[in-house]
Design an enzyme around this catalytic site. Structure first.
Site, PDB file in Angstrom:
ATOM      1  N   ARG A  69       0.846  -1.190   0.000  1.00 14.83           N
ATOM      2  CA  ARG A  69       0.000   0.000   0.000  1.00 14.83           C
ATOM      3  C   ARG A  69       0.885   1.245   0.000  1.00 14.83           C
ATOM      4  O   ARG A  69       1.911   1.291   0.675  1.00 14.83           O
ATOM      5  CB  ARG A  69      -0.916   0.025   1.230  1.00 14.83           C
ATOM      6  CG  ARG A  69      -2.064  -0.974   1.160  1.00 14.83           C
ATOM      7  CD  ARG A  69      -2.949  -0.900   2.384  1.00 14.83           C
ATOM      8  NE  ARG A  69      -2.286  -1.397   3.561  1.00 14.83           N
ATOM      9  CZ  ARG A  69      -1.701  -0.663   4.484  1.00 14.83           C
ATOM     10  NH1 ARG A  69      -1.720   0.672   4.400  1.00 14.83           N
ATOM     11  NH2 ARG A  69      -1.101  -1.206   5.529  1.00 14.83           N
ATOM     12  N   TYR A 197      -1.525  -3.458  -6.883  1.00 10.60           N
ATOM     13  CA  TYR A 197      -1.313  -4.133  -5.598  1.00 10.60           C
ATOM     14  C   TYR A 197      -2.645  -4.248  -4.833  1.00 10.60           C
ATOM     15  O   TYR A 197      -3.370  -3.260  -4.681  1.00 10.60           O
ATOM     16  CB  TYR A 197      -0.276  -3.387  -4.733  1.00 10.60           C
ATOM     17  CG  TYR A 197      -0.279  -3.962  -3.332  1.00 10.60           C
ATOM     18  CD1 TYR A 197       0.227  -5.244  -3.113  1.00 10.60           C
ATOM     19  CD2 TYR A 197      -0.865  -3.289  -2.274  1.00 10.60           C
ATOM     20  CE1 TYR A 197       0.154  -5.824  -1.858  1.00 10.60           C
ATOM     21  CE2 TYR A 197      -0.937  -3.862  -1.008  1.00 10.60           C
ATOM     22  CZ  TYR A 197      -0.423  -5.127  -0.810  1.00 10.60           C
ATOM     23  OH  TYR A 197      -0.516  -5.715   0.427  1.00 10.60           O
ATOM     24  N   LYS A 206      -9.690  -2.515   1.982  1.00 11.54           N
ATOM     25  CA  LYS A 206      -9.296  -1.368   2.809  1.00 11.54           C
ATOM     26  C   LYS A 206     -10.131  -0.131   2.469  1.00 11.54           C
ATOM     27  O   LYS A 206     -10.540   0.622   3.347  1.00 11.54           O
ATOM     28  CB  LYS A 206      -7.819  -1.054   2.610  1.00 11.54           C
ATOM     29  CG  LYS A 206      -6.904  -2.214   2.937  1.00 11.54           C
ATOM     30  CD  LYS A 206      -7.054  -2.632   4.373  1.00 11.54           C
ATOM     31  CE  LYS A 206      -6.064  -3.714   4.740  1.00 11.54           C
ATOM     32  NZ  LYS A 206      -6.241  -4.143   6.133  1.00 11.54           N
ATOM     33  N   HIS A 226     -10.162  -2.404  11.999  1.00 15.86           N
ATOM     34  CA  HIS A 226      -9.105  -3.243  11.422  1.00 15.86           C
ATOM     35  C   HIS A 226      -8.820  -4.366  12.427  1.00 15.86           C
ATOM     36  O   HIS A 226      -7.801  -4.350  13.116  1.00 15.86           O
ATOM     37  CB  HIS A 226      -7.869  -2.357  11.205  1.00 15.86           C
ATOM     38  CG  HIS A 226      -6.792  -2.984  10.392  1.00 15.86           C
ATOM     39  ND1 HIS A 226      -5.490  -2.537  10.426  1.00 15.86           N
ATOM     40  CD2 HIS A 226      -6.792  -4.009   9.507  1.00 15.86           C
ATOM     41  CE1 HIS A 226      -4.749  -3.258   9.593  1.00 15.86           C
ATOM     42  NE2 HIS A 226      -5.514  -4.160   9.036  1.00 15.86           N
ATOM     43  N   SER A 248      -0.952  -3.849  10.277  1.00 16.94           N
ATOM     44  CA  SER A 248      -0.726  -4.776   9.175  1.00 16.94           C
ATOM     45  C   SER A 248       0.516  -5.622   9.429  1.00 16.94           C
ATOM     46  O   SER A 248       1.528  -5.109   9.914  1.00 16.94           O
ATOM     47  CB  SER A 248      -0.527  -3.981   7.880  1.00 16.94           C
ATOM     48  OG  SER A 248      -1.581  -3.069   7.733  1.00 16.94           O
ATOM     49  N   CYS A 250       1.200  -7.940  11.568  1.00 18.94           N
ATOM     50  CA  CYS A 250       1.603  -8.182  12.964  1.00 18.94           C
ATOM     51  C   CYS A 250       0.969  -9.457  13.499  1.00 18.94           C
ATOM     52  O   CYS A 250       0.879  -9.641  14.715  1.00 18.94           O
ATOM     53  CB  CYS A 250       1.202  -7.014  13.849  1.00 18.94           C
ATOM     54  SG  CYS A 250       2.256  -5.579  13.630  1.00 18.94           S
ATOM     55  N   LYS A 252      -2.312 -10.928  12.652  1.00 17.70           N
ATOM     56  CA  LYS A 252      -3.761 -11.090  12.826  1.00 17.70           C
ATOM     57  C   LYS A 252      -4.211 -12.436  12.254  1.00 17.70           C
ATOM     58  O   LYS A 252      -4.999 -13.147  12.868  1.00 17.70           O
ATOM     59  CB  LYS A 252      -4.530  -9.947  12.152  1.00 17.70           C
ATOM     60  CG  LYS A 252      -4.498  -8.656  12.947  1.00 17.70           C
ATOM     61  CD  LYS A 252      -5.643  -7.708  12.615  1.00 17.70           C
ATOM     62  CE  LYS A 252      -5.608  -7.221  11.190  1.00 17.70           C
ATOM     63  NZ  LYS A 252      -4.381  -6.464  10.879  1.00 17.70           N
ATOM     64  N   ASN A 254      -2.467 -15.138  11.847  1.00 18.74           N
ATOM     65  CA  ASN A 254      -1.983 -16.230  12.701  1.00 18.74           C
ATOM     66  C   ASN A 254      -2.866 -16.388  13.940  1.00 18.74           C
ATOM     67  O   ASN A 254      -3.226 -17.499  14.326  1.00 18.74           O
ATOM     68  CB  ASN A 254      -0.533 -15.974  13.158  1.00 18.74           C
ATOM     69  CG  ASN A 254       0.449 -16.115  12.011  1.00 18.74           C
ATOM     70  OD1 ASN A 254       0.105 -16.620  10.946  1.00 18.74           O
ATOM     71  ND2 ASN A 254       1.670 -15.660  12.217  1.00 18.74           N
ATOM     72  N   ASP A 275      -9.126  -9.786   9.338  1.00 23.21           N
ATOM     73  CA  ASP A 275      -8.622  -8.440   9.028  1.00 23.21           C
ATOM     74  C   ASP A 275      -9.595  -7.304   9.350  1.00 23.21           C
ATOM     75  O   ASP A 275      -9.168  -6.236   9.726  1.00 23.21           O
ATOM     76  CB  ASP A 275      -8.241  -8.378   7.539  1.00 23.21           C
ATOM     77  CG  ASP A 275      -7.380  -7.165   7.191  1.00 23.21           C
ATOM     78  OD1 ASP A 275      -6.470  -6.839   7.979  1.00 23.21           O
ATOM     79  OD2 ASP A 275      -7.625  -6.524   6.152  1.00 23.21           O
ATOM     80  N   ARG A 367       1.821 -12.202  -1.053  1.00 23.70           N
ATOM     81  CA  ARG A 367       0.509 -12.528  -0.491  1.00 23.70           C
ATOM     82  C   ARG A 367      -0.094 -13.795  -1.073  1.00 23.70           C
ATOM     83  O   ARG A 367       0.227 -14.191  -2.184  1.00 23.70           O
ATOM     84  CB  ARG A 367      -0.463 -11.369  -0.790  1.00 23.70           C
ATOM     85  CG  ARG A 367      -0.057 -10.030  -0.190  1.00 23.70           C
ATOM     86  CD  ARG A 367      -0.449  -9.944   1.249  1.00 23.70           C
ATOM     87  NE  ARG A 367      -0.021  -8.704   1.890  1.00 23.70           N
ATOM     88  CZ  ARG A 367      -0.692  -8.127   2.884  1.00 23.70           C
ATOM     89  NH1 ARG A 367      -1.809  -8.653   3.328  1.00 23.70           N
ATOM     90  NH2 ARG A 367      -0.227  -7.032   3.454  1.00 23.70           N
TER      91      ARG A 367
HETATM   92  C1  OXD Z   1      -2.984  -4.694   5.346  1.00 26.69           C
HETATM   93  C2  OXD Z   1      -3.673  -5.882   4.793  1.00 26.69           C
HETATM   94  O1  OXD Z   1      -2.117  -4.117   4.679  1.00 26.69           O
HETATM   95  O2  OXD Z   1      -4.517  -6.452   5.490  1.00 26.69           O
HETATM   96  O3  OXD Z   1      -3.338  -4.315   6.479  1.00 26.69           O
HETATM   97  O4  OXD Z   1      -3.420  -6.250   3.631  1.00 26.69           O
HETATM   98 MN    MN Z   2      -4.963  -5.410   7.317  1.00 31.78          MN
END
Ligand code: OXD
Ligand code: MN
Length: 586
Positions: A69, A197, A206, A226, A248, A250, A252, A254, A275, A367
């Site tokens: 992003r 992307y 998003k 989020h 992002s 970190c 989530k 998992n 997410d 991704r």
């Molecule tokens: C982010 C995503 O960038 O979920 O937060 O892709």
């Molecule tokens: Mn995200």
């Protein structure tokens, strides 16, 4: 025959602007998926993968300058600059329409415009939102097919006079100097130009479900966050639902798919979302959360059968892999996949690669896009239109120092303050330096579609309306010792912190009151079967008052930019925290 007149005339108008050779309405059928995949394989927009090993999967590589992003090219275009606030880039809507309109003008010549109607949420749900994305990318269409409920199902769900989010996307020239991600919350419109992307172009994610939806939530009395949503089944069979906001990349995904350690028999984790959470007050005065998405757009590097087997299994078929290493045997590989790399392949940049080449095979923000329905632990409630009731909300980030493993806030207002003062080390999910601590309130800094001071006010105002509010906690899996080693094993063992959270919600776990909130006593955590030293646990739960006083200074600096718009309650929270720290025994 299109029932919604506005949809018909808007598509016509955008067609006249973009001048595609052809316009194709997407129906969402399997035949259509096959046809589009064939076509994209023909032009190399997609590359094939081994059908035996990865059935229904394809590969895609984005332009090298287009792998994350681009927050500096992302704008909120509302009439008054103050309504975007100091943390968003702002552009005047007229200027934006005219500047980027000139880029869209003729941008689809020689291309096909796909019309993708999609639902965020489930069809027929009173809480769902509908969008239509116009795009010149088959990759986008196929990703939207996984990430949303799209095609005829959305068109049939869209009422005759109902509003929908107008989403326009063109790859343009994929030139970073001609790239804009524009949000017009007052017009329920999104324009994305010059990128391929995911976070910039899958406009349901998003752009709609966070930036536009947060603005809708402000006006309609709900919250777009989020956050992952997870159900934790305890040995007694009871399921407790938790939502968690982490920045992002970190962890989530998992946490949403966690596998309990062997030493915690009887626990089970059910994934609701990884997410985004749309949260409303239910008739019972609790908060109810819905995952508006239908798939996962997860970070591949670091994902393995050890760290997240459920994600690996989810993405083992019918998935799209982006910017990972393409093995010459038609498989995919990434750093941290936990298996030997192929002897040779093509890296994310498109160059020949071998394990000896010394280059990364995959981009750190590579991704997978995978259908949520394929997740082995998907919750039976994941498509419930009412959502699931939340007992706890967690905030968290990557902090090598300071924040303990877990602590509980005193009440809703204090919990809001804890969320608003979140900070985390930056990751590869956005362009820019990695590993720098930046404040990221509620993990929403890049995703709030309006002035964040109003967003804080909205959170505070929700409090008294929630008669049965969830408890609010902060977690930090990333604390390090003085040698820079992680103190906590993370992954499956994070369930031990969640278990404490759940027992706090039920009133059965001990805690010590500290200036920052309630911290577990050493023996209130379930550490059965975990090989960790007493010293490490002490460090994980330690509160260093001097470091927190310093943190207060950094919070203040961040808050200063909001001037008088910052809710007064936050000033009070800071003063109270300061006083409590002064009184804290050393
Ligand atoms: C982010 C995503 O960038 O979920 O937060 O892709
Ligand atoms: Mn995200």
């Amino acid at each position: 025959m299109i029932r919604n007149k506005e949809a018909a005339s808007w598509v016509e108008e955008m067609t006249a602007l973009c001048k595609p050779d052809k316009v194709v309405w997407i129906d969402g059928s399997e035949q259509e998926r096959q046809r589009l995949t064939e076509e994209a394989l023909g032009t190399c927009e997609l590359l094939p993968l081994d059908e035996q090993k990865l059935p229904g999967c394809v590969y895609h590589r984005t332009a090298e300058n287009d792998v994350a992003r681009t927050e500096h090219l992302t704008f909120i275009c509302c009439r008054n600059e103050e309504d975007a606030g100091p943390t968003n880039n702002w552009m005047d809507p007229q200027e934006a329409y005219s500047k980027v309109g000139a880029m869209f003008d003729g941008s689809m010549r020689g291309r096909t415009m796909y019309v993708v109607p999609f639902i965020m949420g489930t069809a027929g749900s009173p809480f769902r939102k509908i969008g239509i994305e116009l795009t010149d990318s088959i990759y986008v269409v196929l990703n939207m097919r996984i990430m949303t409920r799209m095609g005829d199902i959305a068109m049939n769900d869209l009422g005759e006079n109902e509003e929908f989010t107008k989403c326009l996307h063109s790859k343009g020239e994929l030139d970073i100097n001609r790239r804009y991600i524009l949000h017009f919350p007052e017009d329920n419109t999104i324009w994305s130009y010059g990128s391929g992307y995911g976070g910039n172009v899958l406009l349901g994610k998003k752009c709609l479900s966070l930036r536009i939806a947060s603005y809708m939530g402000l006006h309609e009395g709900w919250m777009a966050e989020h956050m992952l949503i997870v159900g934790i089944q305890s040995p007694d069979g009871e399921i407790t639902y938790i939502a968690a906001a982490f920045p992002s990349a970190c962890g989530k995904t998992n946490l949403a798919m966690l596998i309990p350690p062997d030493s915690m028999p009887g626990y089970k984790v059910w994934t609701v979302g990884d997410d985004i959470a749309w949260i409303r007050i239910g008739p019972d005065g609790r908060l109810w959360a819905v995952n508006p998405e239908a798939g996962f757009f997860g970070v591949a590097p670091g994902t393995s059968m050890k760290t997240n087997p459920n994600a690996m299994l989810t993405a083992s078929r019918n998935s799209i892999f982006t910017n990972v290493l393409l093995g010459s045997d038609g498989t995919v590989w990434w750093e941290g996949m936990g298996v030997e790399p192929p002897a040779e392949g093509i890296d994310w940049r498109g160059n020949p690669w071998t394990p000896q080449s010394g280059e990364k095979g995959s981009n750190p923000n590579a991704r997978f896009t995978a259908p949520a329905s394929q997740c082995p632990v998907i919750s039976p409630e994941w498509e419930n239109p009412q959502g699931v009731p939340l007992s706890a909300i967690l905030f968290g980030g990557r902090r090598a120092k300071l924040a303990p493993l877990v602590y509980e806030s005193f009440d809703w207002s204090h919990g809001t303050f804890v969320g608003a003062t979140m900070a985390s080390e930056t990751t590869a999910a956005a362009t820019g330096a990695v590993g720098v601590v930046r404040r990221d309130p509620m993990a929403m800094l890049p995703f709030c579609g309006y002035n964040m001071s109003k967003y804080f006010r909205h959170w505070l105002d929700m409090g008294p309306k929630i008669t049965n509010p969830p408890k609010i906690f902060n977690v930090n899996w990333f604390k390090k010792d003085d040698d820079g080693k992680y103190l906590w094993p993370g992954y499956g063992d994070n369930l031990r912190a969640l278990d404490w959270v759940i027992r706090r919600c039920k009133g059965t776990a001990q805690a010590q009151e500290t200036p920052i909130g309630f911290v577990p006593t050493k023996d209130s955590l379930n550490l059965d079967g975990l090989d960790i030293s007493d010293d490490a646990i002490e460090k994980l739960l330690e509160i260093d008052p001097d470091a927190w006083v310093e943190e207060l200074g950094s919070m203040q600096k961040f808050f200063d930019q909001f001037g008088y718009d910052l809710p007064e309650e936050f000033m009070e929270q800071q003063q109270e925290l300061n006083k409590r720290l002064g009184r804290w025994k050393r």
